[in-house]
Design an enzyme around this catalytic site. Structure first.
Site, PDB file in Angstrom:
ATOM      1  N   ASP A 219      -9.425   5.330   2.710  1.00 50.99           N
ATOM      2  CA  ASP A 219      -8.266   5.287   1.816  1.00 50.99           C
ATOM      3  C   ASP A 219      -6.966   5.117   2.597  1.00 50.99           C
ATOM      4  O   ASP A 219      -6.085   4.353   2.194  1.00 50.99           O
ATOM      5  CB  ASP A 219      -8.209   6.553   0.953  1.00 50.99           C
ATOM      6  CG  ASP A 219      -9.404   6.651   0.013  1.00 50.99           C
ATOM      7  OD1 ASP A 219      -9.561   5.739  -0.822  1.00 50.99           O
ATOM      8  OD2 ASP A 219     -10.164   7.625   0.114  1.00 50.99           O
TER       9      ASP A 219
ATOM     10  N   GLU B  78      -1.170  -1.299  -3.912  1.00 48.32           N
ATOM     11  CA  GLU B  78      -2.212  -2.228  -4.325  1.00 48.32           C
ATOM     12  C   GLU B  78      -2.287  -2.282  -5.848  1.00 48.32           C
ATOM     13  O   GLU B  78      -2.189  -1.264  -6.515  1.00 48.32           O
ATOM     14  CB  GLU B  78      -3.563  -1.780  -3.736  1.00 48.32           C
ATOM     15  CG  GLU B  78      -4.613  -2.856  -3.784  1.00 48.32           C
ATOM     16  CD  GLU B  78      -5.853  -2.478  -2.998  1.00 48.32           C
ATOM     17  OE1 GLU B  78      -6.935  -2.489  -3.606  1.00 48.32           O
ATOM     18  OE2 GLU B  78      -5.736  -2.187  -1.796  1.00 48.32           O
TER      19      GLU B  78
ATOM     20  N   ASP C 187      -2.541   3.250  -1.441  1.00 50.48           N
ATOM     21  CA  ASP C 187      -3.815   2.841  -2.036  1.00 50.48           C
ATOM     22  C   ASP C 187      -4.097   3.843  -3.150  1.00 50.48           C
ATOM     23  O   ASP C 187      -4.564   4.949  -2.881  1.00 50.48           O
ATOM     24  CB  ASP C 187      -4.929   2.850  -0.991  1.00 50.48           C
ATOM     25  CG  ASP C 187      -6.281   2.491  -1.599  1.00 50.48           C
ATOM     26  OD1 ASP C 187      -6.329   1.561  -2.431  1.00 50.48           O
ATOM     27  OD2 ASP C 187      -7.284   3.142  -1.254  1.00 50.48           O
TER      28      ASP C 187
END
Length: 176
Positions: A141, A69, A9
């Site tokens: 996160d 992502e 992430d």
């Protein structure tokens, strides 16, 4: 056959990572955490910190695949640009580590983990805990990184079998 997946992430201040193993249909938690850059450093040093940190994660956990992502367009163009640079450093570290890299939108990740693309962060955290049978919730996160790895393990389809070929994302919705 066991597949070890590293989910990322990306973020300039905090980059989450999560490592899972896929044993057939079963997912097993391996590790998760965050790589933090020093906000007092210049941008190149911060990007170097992220690159080195991901390299250390790769060396420690030896994943065979990676998932990251995709960047969404933010209201603030400067924030979007900085996030894109952090994502670029992360992808570079993954490729430098010899990993094939898959990319997923936030919509795809949420769809795969929660079952719908507009899930709240808390819902993603909750489902990560349930799917990986964790005793406690990881940080937001790290949970997002684990969710990205879970999405990859599910072939990007996940619980809702969201087929995205021929579609584009706009405003959190899939459009033809």
């Amino acid at each position: 056959m066991t597949v070890r997946i590293l989910g990322i992430d990306p973020g300039l201040r905090v980059t989450g990572f999560g490592v899972i193993e896929q044993h057939g249909n079963r997912l097993v938690y391996v590790a998760s955490g965050c790589i933090k850059s020093n906000e007092r450093q210049l941008l190149p040093e911060r990007l170097g910190t992220l690159f080195a940190g991901i390299g250390e994660v790769i060396a420690a956990y030896r994943p065979t695949q990676a998932a990251i992502e995709k960047v969404f367009v933010n209201v603030n163009p400067q924030s979007t640009l900085l996030l894109g640079q952090a994502r670029g450093a992360a992808i570079s570290a993954l490729v430098h580590g010899g990993l094939p890299v898959a990319e997923y939108t936030a919509l795809q990740v949420k769809q795969a983990v929660v079952g719908h693309g507009k899930a709240a962060k808390e819902q993603v955290q909750h489902m990560v805990v349930r799917l990986l049978e964790l005793s406690g919730a990881p940080t937001a996160d790290a949970a997002d990184a684990l969710a990205c790895a879970i999405c990859h393990a599910h072939g990007g389809q996940g619980l809702g079998a969201l087929a995205t070929a021929g579609y584009r994302v706009r405003g959190g919705r899939l459009l033809r």
